[in-house]
Design a protein around this motif. Structure first.
Motif, PDB file in Angstrom:
ATOM      1  N   THR A  59       5.877  38.524 -39.561  1.00  0.00           N
ATOM      2  CA  THR A  59       6.251  39.564 -38.572  1.00  0.00           C
ATOM      3  C   THR A  59       4.959  40.450 -38.385  1.00  0.00           C
ATOM      4  OG1 THR A  59       8.532  39.390 -39.125  1.00  0.00           O
ATOM      5  CG2 THR A  59       7.977  41.557 -38.084  1.00  0.00           C
TER       6      THR A  59
ATOM      7  N   THR B  24       0.183  41.201 -40.458  1.00  0.00           N
ATOM      8  CA  THR B  24       1.747  40.824 -40.360  1.00  0.00           C
ATOM      9  C   THR B  24       2.117  40.648 -41.727  1.00  0.00           C
ATOM     10  OG1 THR B  24       1.072  38.367 -41.184  1.00  0.00           O
ATOM     11  CG2 THR B  24       0.628  39.022 -38.855  1.00  0.00           C
TER      12      THR B  24
ATOM     13  N   ARG C 273       6.821  37.316 -34.074  1.00  0.00           N
ATOM     14  CA  ARG C 273       6.001  36.586 -34.732  1.00  0.00           C
ATOM     15  C   ARG C 273       5.227  35.737 -33.542  1.00  0.00           C
ATOM     16  NH1 ARG C 273       7.509  34.722 -39.927  1.00  0.00           N
ATOM     17  NH2 ARG C 273       9.567  35.647 -40.660  1.00  0.00           N
TER      18      ARG C 273
ATOM     19  N   SER D 113       2.730  32.891 -37.617  1.00  0.00           N
ATOM     20  CA  SER D 113       2.573  34.260 -38.268  1.00  0.00           C
ATOM     21  C   SER D 113       3.839  34.666 -39.031  1.00  0.00           C
ATOM     22  CB  SER D 113       2.098  35.415 -37.256  1.00  0.00           C
ATOM     23  OG  SER D 113       2.958  35.945 -36.580  1.00  0.00           O
TER      24      SER D 113
END
Length: 265
Positions: free
Chosen positions: A257, A207, A242, A255
């Motif tokens: 992206t 992420t 997310r 999270s």
């Protein structure tokens, strides 16, 4: 030469193996009653074994076929008290027979202490009395090479394979695609664009805020080096979006992206 298992003794070991397979299947997809019944059948089969009488006998696999003589030679190298069997499937028999021949060419009297599958690859533990460092180095290199080949060889059929993990259990095996499909295994390292309810496995989420690890087999999230369990997935991970997870203390984790979702086991 050590004595082989009698037909009756071999039948008892095969019964344990079959009962264990049935129990594994019931754990994956059976009802509570089916799991309990399969577990009881496995325990009953275990009571029929006589390990004190059979430990030092040759446990020749019933599927040894053309590799039988080579496997017998290999098991005869195991000293009393270690258990004269190998714990892997047929696809690796040719690899083992060749490894034994290569090691014996360096030290005809080397001993085998254990030969098994662990975490999806071969483990081969041996000892040698040779006091020549170069010989020991060559033998260790041969074992390392065979263990590396096992990670690219289907342990069921001997065809080219890769590491796979069974859905819901985390059990790992090196399998070809065909065997993996039959036995409900999926490849380690596969990537997906999203995770959905009902999906199992352990996944690495790459992420914009760093990596996180989502273990759907055990209901655990790890990020920043800190594990959280049990969790509830509120918004399922998808590339370009997310993920959102409820933590054990009632808080939430969101999270960054997500750019990649990869199976790690």
């Amino acid at each position: 030469m050590p004595e082989e298992l009698s037909d009756a003794e071999a039948a008892r070991y095969h019964a344990v193996h079959a009962a264990g397979t049935d129990w594994s299947a019931a754990i994956r997809s059976g009802s509570d009653d089916e799991r309990d019944a399969a577990g009881a059948a496995f325990e009953q089969a275990l009571t029929q074994l006589r390990p004190d009488e059979t430990l030092n006998k040759l446990h020749v696999p019933n599927d040894a076929d053309e590799w039988r003589d080579g496997l017998v030679r290999l098991m005869c190298r195991i000293p009393d008290g270690w258990g004269r069997w190998i714990s892997c499937s047929k696809g690796w028999y040719p690899l083992l027979v060749q490894l034994d021949a290569d090691l014996a060419a360096i030290d005809p009297g080397y001993e085998l202490h254990q030969c098994k599958e662990k975490y999806g690859t071969l483990r081969f533990y041996f000892d040698t009395d040779t006091d020549v460092d170069a010989a020991r180095t060559r033998m260790n290199a041969l074992v390392d090479a065979a263990e590396d080949r096992s990670a690219r060889t289907c342990d069921r059929c001997g065809e080219p394979g890769a590491m796979h993990v069974r859905n819901g259990s985390g059990w790992m095996r090196t399998l070809c695609a065909a065997r993996a499909a039959v036995d409900d295994y999926e490849p380690v390292g596969e990537t997906v664009t999203e995770l959905i309810p009902g999906r199992r496995g352990a996944w690495e989420l790459t992420t914009s805020d760093g990596d996180a690890y989502l273990d759907l087999n055990h209901g655990q999230l790890e990020h920043g080096g800190e594990p959280h369990r049990p969790i509830e997935v509120l918004d399922w991970p998808a590339v370009g979006d997310r993920a959102r997870v409820r933590l054990p203390d009632g808080g939430e984790w969101t999270s960054g992206t997500i750019t990649r979702i990869e199976r790690i086991r």
